[in-house]
Write an enzyme that holds these catalytic residues in place. Sequence first.
Site, PDB file in Angstrom:
ATOM      1  CG  ASP A   1     -34.455   3.489  20.903  1.00  0.00           C
ATOM      2  OD1 ASP A   1     -33.524   3.691  21.703  1.00  0.00           O
ATOM      3  OD2 ASP A   1     -35.279   4.370  20.572  1.00  0.00           O
TER       4      ASP A   1
ATOM      5  CE  LYS B   1     -12.981   6.851  29.567  1.00  0.00           C
ATOM      6  NZ  LYS B   1     -12.769   7.995  28.691  1.00  0.00           N
TER       7      LYS B   1
ATOM      8  CG  HIS C   1      -9.523   0.516  29.799  1.00  0.00           C
ATOM      9  ND1 HIS C   1     -10.122   1.720  29.509  1.00  0.00           N
ATOM     10  CD2 HIS C   1      -8.253   0.603  29.321  1.00  0.00           C
ATOM     11  CE1 HIS C   1      -9.263   2.490  28.889  1.00  0.00           C
ATOM     12  NE2 HIS C   1      -8.122   1.856  28.760  1.00  0.00           N
TER      13      HIS C   1
ATOM     14  CD  GLU D   1      -4.199   9.703  24.231  1.00  0.00           C
ATOM     15  OE1 GLU D   1      -4.040   8.489  24.010  1.00  0.00           O
ATOM     16  OE2 GLU D   1      -5.297  10.207  24.521  1.00  0.00           O
TER      17      GLU D   1
ATOM     18  CG  ASP E   1     -11.585  11.080  27.451  1.00  0.00           C
ATOM     19  OD1 ASP E   1     -12.464  10.193  27.406  1.00  0.00           O
ATOM     20  OD2 ASP E   1     -10.504  10.991  26.834  1.00  0.00           O
TER      21      ASP E   1
ATOM     22  CG  HIS F   1      -8.994   6.539  32.499  1.00  0.00           C
ATOM     23  ND1 HIS F   1      -9.763   5.416  32.715  1.00  0.00           N
ATOM     24  CD2 HIS F   1      -9.211   6.884  31.196  1.00  0.00           C
ATOM     25  CE1 HIS F   1     -10.409   5.095  31.608  1.00  0.00           C
ATOM     26  NE2 HIS F   1     -10.098   5.976  30.684  1.00  0.00           N
TER      27      HIS F   1
ATOM     28  CE  LYS G   1      -7.946  12.424  23.007  1.00  0.00           C
ATOM     29  NZ  LYS G   1      -7.225  11.184  22.652  1.00  0.00           N
TER      30      LYS G   1
END
Length: 479
Positions: A84, A134, A164, A202, A221, A226, A326
Amino acid sequence: MIGRLAVFGATGDLTARYLLPALAALRESGDLGDDFELIGASREELSSEEFREWIAAQLDRHAGSCPAGVRDAVTASARYVRADAADPADVAAVIAGDTPVAVYLALPPALFPRAVTALHEAGLPAGSGIVLEKPFGEDLDSARQLNRLLAEVVPEEAVFRVDHFLAMTTVQNVLGSRLANRVLEPLWNSTHIAEVDIVWDESLALEGRAGYYDHVGALKDMLQNHLLQLLCLVAMEPPLTLGERDLRDRKVDVLRSVRLLTEDSVVRRTRRARYLAGRIGDRDVPAYADEEGVDPRRRTETFAEVELELDSWRWAGTRFRLRSGKAMGADRKEVAVRFRAVPHLPFGHGGEELPNVLRFTLEPEGLALDLTGIGAHAYELAPLSLTAQMEPPGLPAYGRLLLDVLRGDPALSLRGDEAEEAWRVVAPVLAAWEQDLVPLEEYPAGSDGPPARIDAADTRRRREALLHDPAPPVTEDTP
């Protein structure tokens, strides 16, 4: 170089899709030696042998092109500890040893404070590092609190708040093209550049990520981390070096220069929406509200757009639009730098006058410059496009990130103050959206997003910015 990597959340999607293929790439490139050790930790009841079998299956699935010897080496380097991440005793069992260890928290952000506290109580070996995915915190206050917790465990240079995107070669090429080409840097300012679009649209929909995404949404997000990082690379002043201090100082300067949006400007300069049922390619996509695991009452957005301005000499009068959606009809992942048009054309009215656009295509890798030239008929303008394809990266983005972590180089990770400044930028937007000051629009899956808003004054200002000399900076009082 650190020889041990401990991953909490080791049986999750992040490990399967990205971390394991990255380790395979590092092994294949010779950057990981035979003494490297991977320690997997999660709450699942698994033996080390079962964990190795799972690793082999995930590498076959997500890194099928890696040689069998590489797959076997990565698998053999692993062992498993049921733990944990919030329990100091469990954490101590995972990181036990005298040599430095890189601890990767592949966990939901809400668990970061408890995991960091447990690491503090367990005690990390000297020279160790902590890696956090993130988003870093859930708002400005939680980011500050998390920074304070981390400072009690390891020095700032041993904290890797990874994004990334910064390790993608195409993203680094934004900075490389600017600084390595004399033809661009003299034009890289508001005198010549009217607008910059930073877009990550995307065609993928939710894809089973409701447990994470429905609590976050497109703004947190994508834009808060980003796309703001891309903004920093586009707008930063040339650093003296690409070392961690110089590079990150210049990125923080950009975030500090962002003009904070008022409630009124949030209404005018931001948009949010979520997708309805539709069709993308040959597949039917249900409405976001009907996706498994989604609570429609949260009113989570799947599309976010924000317009920003920078209060700096270089960029006064240039608009930066950050957008991500999205379930769109097509992937569009690029940085589009839109230059102002020439002040006078001697060609009469033949053809269309189009501003020059420099496009950094992020996925797949590419570079294109849209120009205007003479077409088939004398004095008739026609569009021209110069394109270049990039060489495939030597390492995947997560491979580069992990290599930097193991080498102790934080240049491509976020510094603590940088993470806080990014939250400062989006805080007014989050506050206004929570009060429903900006309507939650809708768009069909497979479309181009919500219909464009028609604002006559704003359309006029944008056209003038693109086609004529730069206008004075737009302020909140501009009609």
